[in-house]
Write a protein that holds these residues in place. Sequence first.
Motif, PDB file in Angstrom:
ATOM      1  N   GLY A 280       0.808  -1.208   0.000  1.00  0.00           N
ATOM      2  CA  GLY A 280       0.000   0.000   0.000  1.00  0.00           C
ATOM      3  C   GLY A 280       0.845   1.263   0.000  1.00  0.00           C
ATOM      4  O   GLY A 280       0.307   2.371   0.013  1.00  0.00           O
ATOM      5  N   ALA A 281       2.175   1.106  -0.005  1.00  0.00           N
ATOM      6  CA  ALA A 281       3.056   2.273   0.025  1.00  0.00           C
ATOM      7  C   ALA A 281       4.309   1.981  -0.784  1.00  0.00           C
ATOM      8  O   ALA A 281       4.814   0.848  -0.795  1.00  0.00           O
ATOM      9  CB  ALA A 281       3.433   2.619   1.463  1.00  0.00           C
ATOM     10  N   ILE A 282       4.798   2.999  -1.462  1.00  0.00           N
ATOM     11  CA  ILE A 282       6.086   2.921  -2.142  1.00  0.00           C
ATOM     12  C   ILE A 282       6.803   4.250  -1.932  1.00  0.00           C
ATOM     13  O   ILE A 282       6.249   5.321  -2.202  1.00  0.00           O
ATOM     14  CB  ILE A 282       5.932   2.587  -3.644  1.00  0.00           C
ATOM     15  N   VAL A 283       8.002   4.175  -1.378  1.00  0.00           N
ATOM     16  CA  VAL A 283       8.799   5.365  -1.083  1.00  0.00           C
ATOM     17  C   VAL A 283      10.081   5.295  -1.889  1.00  0.00           C
ATOM     18  O   VAL A 283      10.767   4.269  -1.894  1.00  0.00           O
ATOM     19  CB  VAL A 283       9.136   5.453   0.427  1.00  0.00           C
ATOM     20  N   ASP A 284      10.388   6.370  -2.600  1.00  0.00           N
ATOM     21  CA  ASP A 284      11.673   6.410  -3.298  1.00  0.00           C
ATOM     22  C   ASP A 284      12.422   7.675  -2.918  1.00  0.00           C
ATOM     23  O   ASP A 284      11.852   8.768  -2.860  1.00  0.00           O
ATOM     24  CB  ASP A 284      11.498   6.305  -4.815  1.00  0.00           C
ATOM     25  N   PHE A 285      13.703   7.486  -2.614  1.00  0.00           N
ATOM     26  CA  PHE A 285      14.598   8.604  -2.331  1.00  0.00           C
ATOM     27  C   PHE A 285      15.584   8.711  -3.472  1.00  0.00           C
ATOM     28  O   PHE A 285      16.201   7.720  -3.877  1.00  0.00           O
ATOM     29  CB  PHE A 285      15.363   8.377  -1.013  1.00  0.00           C
ATOM     30  N   GLU A 286      15.778   9.935  -4.016  1.00  0.00           N
ATOM     31  CA  GLU A 286      16.766  10.181  -5.046  1.00  0.00           C
ATOM     32  C   GLU A 286      17.730  11.255  -4.562  1.00  0.00           C
ATOM     33  O   GLU A 286      17.308  12.356  -4.206  1.00  0.00           O
ATOM     34  CB  GLU A 286      16.105  10.639  -6.349  1.00  0.00           C
ATOM     35  N   GLY A 287      19.021  10.905  -4.523  1.00  0.00           N
ATOM     36  CA  GLY A 287      20.046  11.905  -4.245  1.00  0.00           C
ATOM     37  C   GLY A 287      20.480  12.507  -5.562  1.00  0.00           C
ATOM     38  O   GLY A 287      20.930  11.791  -6.459  1.00  0.00           O
TER      39      GLY A 287
END
Length: 235
Positions: free
Chosen positions: A116-123
């Motif tokens: 139910g969740a998708i988190v993406d971090f981009e540096g």
Amino acid sequence: MLFFGQLKDIVGRSEEWLDVAQGSRLQTVFDHYSCQFPKMETLAASIVMARNQQFAPPSTSLFPEDEIAFLPPVSGGAEPYIHQISDEAGGHFFALTRSPIDTHLIKHRLLRPEDGAIVDFEGVVRNNTQGRMTKYLDYECYEGMAVKLMAQIGLEIAASHQIGRIAMVHRLGRMEIGEASVVIVVTAPHRLPAFEAALEGINRLKKLVPIWKKEHFADGAVWVEGEWDDSVSNR
């Protein structure tokens, strides 16, 4: 012997063979180079060593054909990844690339029907450091060791958080302003564990994975210094 980041500049080469006496330890090798290059000694507190792609203390004994790496503080083809580790059982993914990172493709790879969740971090590459204008960045790493450590970190996070899957992908080579240098993607049934896992992932990667950044300015270039995690510091 392998040298990375600013250490490669100090010794003037990226690798060489070195003969040492039987019974020598990693400290013997460090002393050999610090005598030749005094600047190595001034950086001693922040240099970490590895033997055969594993972090190792100065007291480590050496054997014939060992691969030794000096690591300063952390800062191809149709296949986009030059190194990758896929965890078939859990669906996790860890990779290095010299191509632009396709975050959408990674998210599609990880997402499960029950998430139910998708988190993406981009540096991403910014255009300045403390007001000094940046032209572009160069990233290099100890490739075999780096992807193994990314996988180790990711699997530890997956085991300690209520998430579905995690991926870590880091780009190498030259990167322009606004391009992503690293991507962390986490899927989970609920949002909080996904956020927490992504944050822990980037924080641990920055202090444990042997990847270095060289920042290029209009008037020169410099290797960006960070610091190792206390768990791997040799001194």
